[in-house]
Design an enzyme around this catalytic site. Sequence first.
Site, mmCIF file in Angstrom:
data_model
loop_
_atom_site.group_PDB
_atom_site.id
_atom_site.type_symbol
_atom_site.label_atom_id
_atom_site.label_comp_id
_atom_site.label_asym_id
_atom_site.label_seq_id
_atom_site.Cartn_x
_atom_site.Cartn_y
_atom_site.Cartn_z
ATOM 1 N N ARG A 41 0.871 -1.176 0.000
ATOM 2 C CA ARG A 41 0.000 0.000 0.000
ATOM 3 C C ARG A 41 0.908 1.226 0.000
ATOM 4 O O ARG A 41 1.520 1.546 1.017
ATOM 5 C CB ARG A 41 -0.893 -0.040 1.243
ATOM 6 C CG ARG A 41 -1.990 1.005 1.274
ATOM 7 C CD ARG A 41 -2.982 0.698 2.404
ATOM 8 N NE ARG A 41 -4.119 1.597 2.386
ATOM 9 C CZ ARG A 41 -4.188 2.730 3.073
ATOM 10 N NH1 ARG A 41 -3.191 3.096 3.839
ATOM 11 N NH2 ARG A 41 -5.273 3.484 3.000
ATOM 12 N N SER A 115 -12.873 -3.335 -1.225
ATOM 13 C CA SER A 115 -13.254 -2.734 0.058
ATOM 14 C C SER A 115 -14.760 -2.526 0.086
ATOM 15 O O SER A 115 -15.352 -2.196 -0.945
ATOM 16 C CB SER A 115 -12.619 -1.349 0.207
ATOM 17 O OG SER A 115 -11.234 -1.431 0.262
ATOM 18 N N LYS A 144 -6.663 5.382 7.691
ATOM 19 C CA LYS A 144 -7.683 5.809 6.732
ATOM 20 C C LYS A 144 -8.436 6.974 7.367
ATOM 21 O O LYS A 144 -9.596 6.834 7.758
ATOM 22 C CB LYS A 144 -8.610 4.641 6.414
ATOM 23 C CG LYS A 144 -9.327 4.815 5.107
ATOM 24 C CD LYS A 144 -9.310 3.531 4.304
ATOM 25 C CE LYS A 144 -9.858 3.828 2.932
ATOM 26 N NZ LYS A 144 -9.776 2.694 2.039
HETATM 27 N N1 TZP Z 1 -9.315 0.131 4.660
HETATM 28 C C1 TZP Z 1 -10.239 0.230 5.621
HETATM 29 S S1 TZP Z 1 -9.559 0.614 7.107
HETATM 30 C C2 TZP Z 1 -7.993 0.622 6.442
HETATM 31 C C3 TZP Z 1 -8.048 0.348 5.099
HETATM 32 C C4 TZP Z 1 -6.897 0.279 4.193
HETATM 33 C C5 TZP Z 1 -6.772 0.911 7.232
HETATM 34 C C6 TZP Z 1 -6.430 -0.178 8.189
HETATM 35 O O1 TZP Z 1 -5.251 0.174 8.869
HETATM 36 P P1 TZP Z 1 -5.051 -0.015 10.437
HETATM 37 O O2 TZP Z 1 -3.775 0.724 10.722
HETATM 38 O O3 TZP Z 1 -4.923 -1.488 10.693
HETATM 39 O O4 TZP Z 1 -6.223 0.610 11.102
#
Ligand code: TZP
Length: 216
Positions: A41, A115, A144
């Site tokens: 990512r 997603s 996010k």
């Molecule tokens: N999609 C929904 S929440 C998220 C993504 C890419 C981020 C998840 O990251 P973290 O740090 O585990 O909360």
Amino acid sequence: MQPLAATRLYTFVDTTYLMGRDPAEVARQLCDGGSDLVQLRAKHSSLDETRRLAEAVLPVCEKAGVWFVLNDHPKFGRQLGVPGCHLGQEDFFATGYRTAAQVTGCPPQMRLGLSTHAPDQAVRAMRAAPDYIAIGPVFPTGTKPGRPAVTLDYVRWAAANATIPWFAIGGINLDNLDSVLAAGARRVCVVSAILNAPDVADACREFRRRIEQSVA
Ligand code: TZP
Ligand code: MG
């Protein structure tokens, strides 16, 4: 590589959290810790930089028998021959795709994850026939920012209604993991709680142990 239905732990090489670390070394630690999938990512990277990162991380995953998943850039992913690609709602539906095969090719050259942030999105996503969906963000997360939490209610909905493999994602850490598992999750995505841990591989092992314990 495991069939997706048998996977448990999905982790990330997210450039936001690398803090100067070597992406290939971080990928190695994620694989050593028992990740089943590792997503690259690189939200703020150019396509050239993303290519360099993918070329560094992909062979580490291949060697470990772990799914490498590229976030975004599906055409580039197909050119590179990556095993998986992950797209958001806007990347997929707003771009005009209606079926996973339009992204993956027919016969499919890679797997696709989508997603979703609400039950109606999950229903629409599943109709497009991807290989998995993500359910989240379960909790608010700095990874996010600005995306409202969907809460454990959506995890419970997925446990009752999802017909393909699905991963809970968003703000999941070792303190709240049990609540996500109790809501019915059997597969979990973790970004910051693992990349910010003092020992990445150990953190993976602990997530994996706790998930397996709950599934057994
Ligand atoms: N999609 C929904 S929440 C998220 C993504 C890419 C981020 C998840 O990251 P973290 O740090 O585990 O909360
Ligand atoms: Mg995207």
